[in-house]
Design a protein around this motif. Structure first.
Motif, PDB file in Angstrom:
ATOM      1  N   TYR A   1      38.028 -13.805  -8.865  1.00  0.00           N
ATOM      2  CA  TYR A   1      36.621 -14.065  -8.570  1.00  0.00           C
ATOM      3  C   TYR A   1      36.246 -15.517  -8.892  1.00  0.00           C
ATOM      4  N   ALA A   2      36.806 -16.074  -9.951  1.00  0.00           N
ATOM      5  CA  ALA A   2      36.500 -17.463 -10.303  1.00  0.00           C
ATOM      6  C   ALA A   2      36.999 -18.419  -9.214  1.00  0.00           C
ATOM      7  N   GLN A   3      38.195 -18.160  -8.674  1.00  0.00           N
ATOM      8  CA  GLN A   3      38.704 -18.997  -7.593  1.00  0.00           C
ATOM      9  C   GLN A   3      37.826 -18.868  -6.351  1.00  0.00           C
ATOM     10  N   GLU A   4      37.384 -17.653  -6.059  1.00  0.00           N
ATOM     11  CA  GLU A   4      36.513 -17.465  -4.892  1.00  0.00           C
ATOM     12  C   GLU A   4      35.177 -18.155  -5.090  1.00  0.00           C
ATOM     13  N   PHE A   5      34.636 -18.122  -6.295  1.00  0.00           N
ATOM     14  CA  PHE A   5      33.347 -18.729  -6.565  1.00  0.00           C
ATOM     15  C   PHE A   5      33.423 -20.260  -6.457  1.00  0.00           C
ATOM     16  N   LEU A   6      34.502 -20.847  -6.943  1.00  0.00           N
ATOM     17  CA  LEU A   6      34.628 -22.304  -6.932  1.00  0.00           C
ATOM     18  C   LEU A   6      34.992 -22.849  -5.555  1.00  0.00           C
ATOM     19  N   SER A   7      35.866 -22.164  -4.816  1.00  0.00           N
ATOM     20  CA  SER A   7      36.346 -22.683  -3.532  1.00  0.00           C
ATOM     21  C   SER A   7      35.504 -22.263  -2.345  1.00  0.00           C
ATOM     22  N   GLY A   8      34.772 -21.167  -2.487  1.00  0.00           N
ATOM     23  CA  GLY A   8      34.018 -20.670  -1.342  1.00  0.00           C
ATOM     24  C   GLY A   8      34.854 -19.893  -0.348  1.00  0.00           C
ATOM     25  N   VAL A   9      36.150 -19.711  -0.632  1.00  0.00           N
ATOM     26  CA  VAL A   9      37.035 -18.949   0.244  1.00  0.00           C
ATOM     27  C   VAL A   9      37.107 -17.522  -0.285  1.00  0.00           C
ATOM     28  N   PRO A  10      36.798 -16.515   0.527  1.00  0.00           N
ATOM     29  CA  PRO A  10      36.822 -15.133   0.031  1.00  0.00           C
ATOM     30  C   PRO A  10      38.218 -14.727  -0.411  1.00  0.00           C
ATOM     31  N   SER A  11      38.265 -13.998  -1.518  1.00  0.00           N
ATOM     32  CA  SER A  11      39.544 -13.548  -2.060  1.00  0.00           C
ATOM     33  C   SER A  11      40.027 -12.327  -1.305  1.00  0.00           C
ATOM     34  N   LEU A  12      41.358 -12.145  -1.273  1.00  0.00           N
ATOM     35  CA  LEU A  12      41.963 -10.994  -0.610  1.00  0.00           C
ATOM     36  C   LEU A  12      42.110  -9.808  -1.542  1.00  0.00           C
ATOM     37  N   ALA A  13      41.645  -9.957  -2.800  1.00  0.00           N
ATOM     38  CA  ALA A  13      41.795  -8.845  -3.730  1.00  0.00           C
ATOM     39  C   ALA A  13      40.960  -7.652  -3.321  1.00  0.00           C
ATOM     40  N   GLY A  14      39.799  -7.923  -2.688  1.00  0.00           N
ATOM     41  CA  GLY A  14      38.940  -6.816  -2.286  1.00  0.00           C
ATOM     42  C   GLY A  14      39.505  -6.023  -1.131  1.00  0.00           C
ATOM     43  N   GLU A  15      40.517  -6.574  -0.397  1.00  0.00           N
ATOM     44  CA  GLU A  15      41.091  -5.868   0.732  1.00  0.00           C
ATOM     45  C   GLU A  15      42.232  -4.939   0.325  1.00  0.00           C
TER      46      GLU A  15
ATOM     47  N   ARG B   1      28.899 -10.805  -6.562  1.00  0.00           N
ATOM     48  CA  ARG B   1      27.942 -11.908  -6.706  1.00  0.00           C
ATOM     49  C   ARG B   1      26.563 -11.448  -6.287  1.00  0.00           C
ATOM     50  N   ILE B   2      25.593 -11.608  -7.200  1.00  0.00           N
ATOM     51  CA  ILE B   2      24.223 -11.201  -6.902  1.00  0.00           C
ATOM     52  C   ILE B   2      23.429 -12.390  -6.381  1.00  0.00           C
ATOM     53  N   ASN B   3      23.462 -13.508  -7.082  1.00  0.00           N
ATOM     54  CA  ASN B   3      22.824 -14.741  -6.623  1.00  0.00           C
ATOM     55  C   ASN B   3      23.609 -15.915  -7.195  1.00  0.00           C
ATOM     56  N   GLU B   4      22.993 -17.100  -7.154  1.00  0.00           N
ATOM     57  CA  GLU B   4      23.705 -18.292  -7.576  1.00  0.00           C
ATOM     58  C   GLU B   4      24.049 -18.288  -9.068  1.00  0.00           C
TER      59      GLU B   4
ATOM     60  N   LEU C   1      26.339 -10.750 -15.654  1.00  0.00           N
ATOM     61  CA  LEU C   1      26.705 -11.953 -16.400  1.00  0.00           C
ATOM     62  C   LEU C   1      26.118 -13.187 -15.726  1.00  0.00           C
ATOM     63  N   THR C   2      25.722 -14.130 -16.563  1.00  0.00           N
ATOM     64  CA  THR C   2      25.326 -15.433 -16.018  1.00  0.00           C
ATOM     65  C   THR C   2      26.590 -16.256 -15.701  1.00  0.00           C
ATOM     66  N   THR C   3      26.385 -17.368 -15.019  1.00  0.00           N
ATOM     67  CA  THR C   3      27.532 -18.211 -14.671  1.00  0.00           C
ATOM     68  C   THR C   3      28.200 -18.781 -15.924  1.00  0.00           C
ATOM     69  N   VAL C   4      27.407 -19.095 -16.950  1.00  0.00           N
ATOM     70  CA  VAL C   4      27.972 -19.600 -18.195  1.00  0.00           C
ATOM     71  C   VAL C   4      28.825 -18.534 -18.871  1.00  0.00           C
ATOM     72  N   GLN C   5      28.335 -17.285 -18.924  1.00  0.00           N
ATOM     73  CA  GLN C   5      29.112 -16.204 -19.520  1.00  0.00           C
ATOM     74  C   GLN C   5      30.392 -15.935 -18.718  1.00  0.00           C
ATOM     75  N   LEU C   6      30.289 -16.032 -17.378  1.00  0.00           N
ATOM     76  CA  LEU C   6      31.462 -15.799 -16.547  1.00  0.00           C
ATOM     77  C   LEU C   6      32.569 -16.802 -16.858  1.00  0.00           C
ATOM     78  N   PHE C   7      32.214 -18.073 -16.962  1.00  0.00           N
ATOM     79  CA  PHE C   7      33.255 -19.073 -17.186  1.00  0.00           C
ATOM     80  C   PHE C   7      33.709 -19.125 -18.647  1.00  0.00           C
ATOM     81  N   ASP C   8      32.918 -18.587 -19.578  1.00  0.00           N
ATOM     82  CA  ASP C   8      33.446 -18.391 -20.925  1.00  0.00           C
ATOM     83  C   ASP C   8      34.507 -17.294 -20.921  1.00  0.00           C
ATOM     84  N   LEU C   9      34.295 -16.264 -20.103  1.00  0.00           N
ATOM     85  CA  LEU C   9      35.317 -15.225 -19.959  1.00  0.00           C
ATOM     86  C   LEU C   9      36.583 -15.794 -19.310  1.00  0.00           C
TER      87      LEU C   9
END
Length: 372
Positions: free
Chosen positions: A69-83, A94-97, A127-135
């Motif tokens: 999810y972090a790679q998808e959020f940073l690159s904007g390319v959808p991940s294939l994990a959901g498939e 992702r709910i919002n920004e 989770l907020t974006t800060v909490q996500l990247f702390d994880l």
């Protein structure tokens, strides 16, 4: 003995508990025992009262989900994990920004005979974006720890280009190419209407009639550098003859434009031409005259008596005239002076400063040059 590893960040804390199987030797730089059997994993977030806990399956699913999810959020390319066809215990949405939902599916309980039992509900945490990247940072610290679950690694693979979304619409991307092709086509059309230049061969000079009615034919003799601004003189009449007659009293022209001299005029101009009197310049010209004549004197000696000449030299070292002094008669072909004489004869400037030198060709093959 239970081994505990804790990875703490300002907004997230990851705690792992387990045992060591005793097969892994301690590292030379890290004396801690290796945690190779995971018993429980706990993830706590600031502001969330209920922590997320689970076993090895929960931890492996959490690690894969947060990295993808972090790679998808940073690159904007959808991940294939959901498939993937296999259900995952941990998912991100992702709910919002600035808000991301973490969902943990509960493990299915063992089958019971009680009809009133219901499947457990999944646990959801926003989770907020800060909490996500702390994880994400906590997971990175775990992978950097070689003494904790060393056999667990994250397999990352690049996403194919066909899954990447274009940053600009196809119409906008095709606009520069369309403009370039249009400009090329317009330029080709414009060049099509440009007339082809006509190539004309240079014409031969046409003889022009002079004042006496005769046709003057241009001859190369006596021709020097053409004057770009000729000044007509009422006393001079063009003639077809190639041997002009020298005036007994030549008068220097007041015009700054140089006029050509014939061989006779060159001899007559010695009386009126300025003489070079500077000793250093005369010495330099003497060296030039010696070098020219000595280099051109090939066959030496070829005569019985010494040959003495009076040689006239211009400021640039060119030999513009010479005269035999002694003996009275001699074959000039035995000396290089005819070949070194400035040609065409008579094309030097009127009133040009000159210097005279005495040049002696000795019977012993020695050349002597001295000021006159």
């Amino acid at each position: 003995m239970t081994i505990q590893r804790q990875y703490s960040l300002p907004n997230c804390t990851l705690i792992l508990e387990g045992l060591s199987d005793g097969t892994a030797a301690p590292s030379q730089f890290d004396l801690r025992p290796a945690l190779s059997i995971l018993m429980s994993a706990e993830c706590r977030f600031v502001g969330q009262g209920q922590p997320l806990t689970g076993g090895r399956d929960f931890f492996e699913s959490l690690v894969k989900a947060v990295s993808s999810y972090a790679q998808e959020f940073l690159s904007g390319v959808p991940s294939l994990a959901g498939e993937s066809t296999q259900p995952s215990l941990v998912r991100f949405q992702r709910i919002n920004e600035n808000l991301h939902r973490l969902t943990v599916q509960a493990l299915e309980p063992e089958k019971t005979t009680s009809p009133a039992s219901k499947p457990p509900l999944p646990t959801q945490i926003d989770l907020t974006t800060v909490q996500l990247f702390d994880l994400v940072e906590a997971v990175d610290q775990f992978f950097a720890d070689s003494q904790t679950l060393p056999e667990l690694s994250l397999q990352l693979a690049p996403v194919s280009k066909r899954h990447a979304k274009a940053t600009a619409p196809i119409a906008k991307r095709a606009l520069p190419a369309a403009v370039g092709m249009s400009s090329l086509a317009l330029a080709a059309i414009a060049f099509f209407f440009v007339p082809i230049p006509e190539i004309q061969r240079p014409r031969d000079p046409v003889p022009q009639p002079n004042a006496s009615g005769n046709l003057a034919t241009p001859t190369p003799s006596g021709a020097g550098t053409p004057n770009p601004n000729p000044t007509p003189s009422p006393d001079v009449t063009p003639s077809a003859s190639s041997s002009p007659t020298a005036s007994p009293n030549p008068t220097p022209s007041s015009s700054p434009t140089a006029s050509p001299l014939s061989a006779e005029e060159l001899k007559g101009s010695e009386a009126t031409a300025a003489k070079i009197t500077d000793a250093a310049e005369i010495e330099e010209l003497s060296g030039k005259v010696y070098e020219q004549i000595n280099a051109g004197w090939k066959s030496r000696p070829g005569f019985k008596n010494d040959l003495a000449y009076r040689v006239t030299v211009a400021q640039d070292g060119a030999i513009v005239g010479y005269k035999l002094i002694s003996p009275e008669e001699a074959d000039e072909g035995q000396t290089p002076l005819p070949e070194l004489l400035y040609k065409p004869v008579g094309s030097r400037r009127i009133g040009e400063p000159l210097a005279d030198f005495r040049v002696v060709f000795t019977t012993g093959g020695v050349l002597q040059v001295s000021p006159w």
